[in-house]
Design a protein around this motif. Structure first.
Motif, PDB file in Angstrom:
ATOM      1  N   GLU A 166      11.115   3.739   5.992  1.00  0.00           N
ATOM      2  CA  GLU A 166      11.599   4.792   6.880  1.00  0.00           C
ATOM      3  C   GLU A 166      11.539   6.156   6.206  1.00  0.00           C
ATOM      4  N   ASN A 167      11.766   6.161   4.898  1.00  0.00           N
ATOM      5  CA  ASN A 167      11.819   7.426   4.169  1.00  0.00           C
ATOM      6  C   ASN A 167      10.632   7.552   3.214  1.00  0.00           C
ATOM      7  N   THR A 168      10.343   8.772   2.818  1.00  0.00           N
ATOM      8  CA  THR A 168       9.308   9.012   1.824  1.00  0.00           C
ATOM      9  C   THR A 168       9.849   8.646   0.435  1.00  0.00           C
ATOM     10  N   ILE A 169       8.943   8.344  -0.486  1.00  0.00           N
ATOM     11  CA  ILE A 169       9.373   8.034  -1.851  1.00  0.00           C
ATOM     12  C   ILE A 169       9.072   9.181  -2.812  1.00  0.00           C
ATOM     13  N   LEU A 170       8.164  10.075  -2.430  1.00  0.00           N
ATOM     14  CA  LEU A 170       7.872  11.266  -3.227  1.00  0.00           C
ATOM     15  C   LEU A 170       7.572  12.422  -2.279  1.00  0.00           C
ATOM     16  N   GLU A 171       8.046  13.600  -2.629  1.00  0.00           N
ATOM     17  CA  GLU A 171       7.735  14.797  -1.858  1.00  0.00           C
ATOM     18  C   GLU A 171       7.857  16.012  -2.752  1.00  0.00           C
ATOM     19  N   PRO A 172       7.282  17.144  -2.354  1.00  0.00           N
ATOM     20  CA  PRO A 172       7.328  18.338  -3.215  1.00  0.00           C
ATOM     21  C   PRO A 172       8.762  18.823  -3.419  1.00  0.00           C
TER      22      PRO A 172
ATOM     23  N   LYS B 261       3.544  14.133   1.539  1.00  0.00           N
ATOM     24  CA  LYS B 261       4.560  13.264   0.975  1.00  0.00           C
ATOM     25  C   LYS B 261       3.985  11.846   0.848  1.00  0.00           C
ATOM     26  N   VAL B 262       4.687  10.994   0.099  1.00  0.00           N
ATOM     27  CA  VAL B 262       4.205   9.638  -0.159  1.00  0.00           C
ATOM     28  C   VAL B 262       5.106   8.617   0.523  1.00  0.00           C
ATOM     29  N   ARG B 263       4.484   7.630   1.151  1.00  0.00           N
ATOM     30  CA  ARG B 263       5.189   6.560   1.837  1.00  0.00           C
ATOM     31  C   ARG B 263       4.636   5.218   1.381  1.00  0.00           C
ATOM     32  N   VAL B 264       5.219   4.125   1.872  1.00  0.00           N
ATOM     33  CA  VAL B 264       4.766   2.796   1.476  1.00  0.00           C
ATOM     34  C   VAL B 264       4.800   1.862   2.681  1.00  0.00           C
TER      35      VAL B 264
ATOM     36  N   LEU C 113       0.846  -1.196   0.000  1.00  0.00           N
ATOM     37  CA  LEU C 113       0.000   0.000   0.000  1.00  0.00           C
ATOM     38  C   LEU C 113       0.880   1.245   0.000  1.00  0.00           C
ATOM     39  N   PHE C 114       0.828   1.998  -1.084  1.00  0.00           N
ATOM     40  CA  PHE C 114       1.423   3.326  -1.102  1.00  0.00           C
ATOM     41  C   PHE C 114       0.401   4.283  -0.487  1.00  0.00           C
ATOM     42  N   TYR C 115       0.864   5.119   0.426  1.00  0.00           N
ATOM     43  CA  TYR C 115      -0.093   5.998   1.097  1.00  0.00           C
ATOM     44  C   TYR C 115       0.464   7.415   1.211  1.00  0.00           C
ATOM     45  N   ASN C 116      -0.459   8.356   1.275  1.00  0.00           N
ATOM     46  CA  ASN C 116      -0.118   9.767   1.384  1.00  0.00           C
ATOM     47  C   ASN C 116      -0.083  10.166   2.850  1.00  0.00           C
ATOM     48  N   SER C 117       0.773  11.108   3.167  1.00  0.00           N
ATOM     49  CA  SER C 117       0.905  11.562   4.542  1.00  0.00           C
ATOM     50  C   SER C 117       1.148  13.063   4.551  1.00  0.00           C
ATOM     51  N   ALA C 118       0.753  13.686   5.644  1.00  0.00           N
ATOM     52  CA  ALA C 118       1.040  15.113   5.828  1.00  0.00           C
ATOM     53  C   ALA C 118       1.629  15.310   7.214  1.00  0.00           C
TER      54      ALA C 118
END
Length: 299
Positions: free
Chosen positions: A234-240, A215-218, A203-208
Motif C-alpha cells: 500500500e505504501n512506498t518503501i523509498l521516496e525522495p 518512488k519505489v514500491r513492491v 518485484l521491487f518497482y519504480n513509479s512516478a
C-alpha cells in the motif's frame, strides 16, 4: 524501516565519461566483492555510458576510469543506460536501455567477467509499434536469475510492466497484455532483478505520480503463474527526502535498480535525482521486509 545513508555513495567524477551524472546502478556480488555497473554522463548530460565500480564493503566504491559499455549502433546512438545484471549459468547477462534519440529500447549484452561485454542488440524488435512512443517503451528489463517452470522470466517496460519468457536467457518471447498497470500513477517500471522466495516472486518497482515524483514500491507474483500479482504494498518503501534526492539533473527521483542480500542485511542501491547513487539498508531478509510491510496473499 529501510535506513538510508544520508549521503550519496557514488558521485560524478571531476572529469571523464561521468563528469556530470553517475547514477542508476546495478550491483552484483562476485568473489567477495560488490561490483557496480552504473550509468554515467558528461558533456551535455544526455549521452549515457556504463561504468564499473568495485567495493569491499558494499558502501565505499572505487571507479574504473573508462566505461565498460559505450554507444556503437544506431539504436543506441544517444546512450547506453540503466543496466541490470544477473548471472545465468556461467555468464553474466545485462539488460540495458539503448536510446537513439527518439525511442528507448531494451537491449541485451553478455559477459564472462563483467568487464568485456558482447552486445546482442534490441531484445524485442517486433514489439508492437503502437507501444513505442514516449512513456510506453520496452526500455527496462529485470530478469529473475532462476528458472520457473523450466523458463527464465523477465519483467520489462516503461509506463506499464509486461512479462517475457526465455529458455536460454538470450531469446525472449513476450506476452502482449501488461501484468502491472500504473492505475492512478503516471507510470510503473521494473526495479532490480526480482527474487524467488517462499511467498512468491518479489518485484521491487519504480513509479512516478502525475507530479513526476519517483518512488519505489513492491509487488509479489504467483510462483505458479508469474503473470498474476498476489500482493502489492500500500505504501512506498523509498521516496525522495534528502536535498540530493530532490535536486539534481532530474528533480525528485529515487530510482531503484540494484539489490544485494548480504548475510543478515539487504542492500538497496538507487539513483538519486539522476545524478548520484544512494544506498538504503534493511537489517534482515526480503521475506522479513515483506512481513513488516503487511504482506498478505489477498489479491
Amino acid at each position: 524501516m529501510l535506513r538510508k545513508l544520508p549521503f550519496p555513495i557514488l558521485l560524478p567524477s571531476a572529469d571523464g565519461f561521468d563528469c556530470k551524472n553517475a547514477y542508476n546502478p546495478s550491483v552484483i556480488y562476485r568473489k567477495g566483492k560488490f561490483v557496480m555497473l552504473y550509468r554515467g554522463e558528461c558533456e551535455d548530460g544526455k549521452t549515457g555510458r556504463i561504468g564499473l565500480a568495485i567495493s569491499e564493503d558494499g558502501i565505499n566504491f572505487t571507479k574504473f576510469p573508462e566505461p565498460v559499455l559505450e554507444p556503437e549502433y544506431s539504436w543506441e546512438a544517444k546512450g547506453v543506460e540503466d543496466p541490470r545484471v544477473v548471472k545465468l549459468g556461467k555468464k553474466y547477462v545485462m539488460t540495458y536501455t539503448g536510446y537513439d534519440g527518439k525511442v528507448a529500447r531494451l537491449c541485451l549484452a553478455t559477459s564472462k567477467n563483467l568487464l568485456s561485454w558482447k552486445k546482442h542488440g534490441p531484445i524485442f524488435d517486433d514489439f508492437p509499434e503502437n507501444y513505442l512512443r514516449p512513456r510506453e517503451w520496452t526500455k527496462s528489463g529485470a530478469i529473475l536469475p532462476v528458472k520457473v517452470n523450466g523458463r527464465y522470466i523477465m519483467y520489462f517496460g516503461d509506463s506499464n510492466i509486461w512479462i517475457a519468457y526465455s529458455k536460454d536467457g538470450k531469446t525472449w518471447e513476450y506476452s502482449e497484455k501488461p501484468i502491472l498497470r500504473p492505475g492512478n500513477l503516471l507510470l510503473v517500471e521494473p526495479g532490480p532483478p526480482p527474487l524467488l522466495t517462499k511467498e512468491g516472486i518479489v518485484l521491487f518497482y519504480n513509479s512516478a505520480d502525475k507530479s513526476l515524483v519517483y518512488k519505489v514500491r513492491v509487488a509479489v507474483f504467483d510462483k505458479k503463474n508469474p503473470e498474476r500479482a498476489i500482493w502489492k504494498s500500500e505504501n512506498t518503501i523509498l521516496e525522495p527526502e534528502y536535498p540530493w534526492e530532490k535536486f539534481g539533473h532530474v528533480n525528485n527521483v529515487v530510482f531503484l535498480e540494484g539489490l544485494v542480500e548480504d548475510n543478515e542485511r539487504t542492500l538497496f542501491y538507487y539513483g538519486a535525482a539522476d545524478r548520484y547513487v544512494g544506498l538504503a539498508i534493511w537489517k534482515g531478509s526480503v521475506e522479513m521486509l515483506l512481513q513488516t510491510l503487511g504482506f498478505s496473499k489477498s489479491i
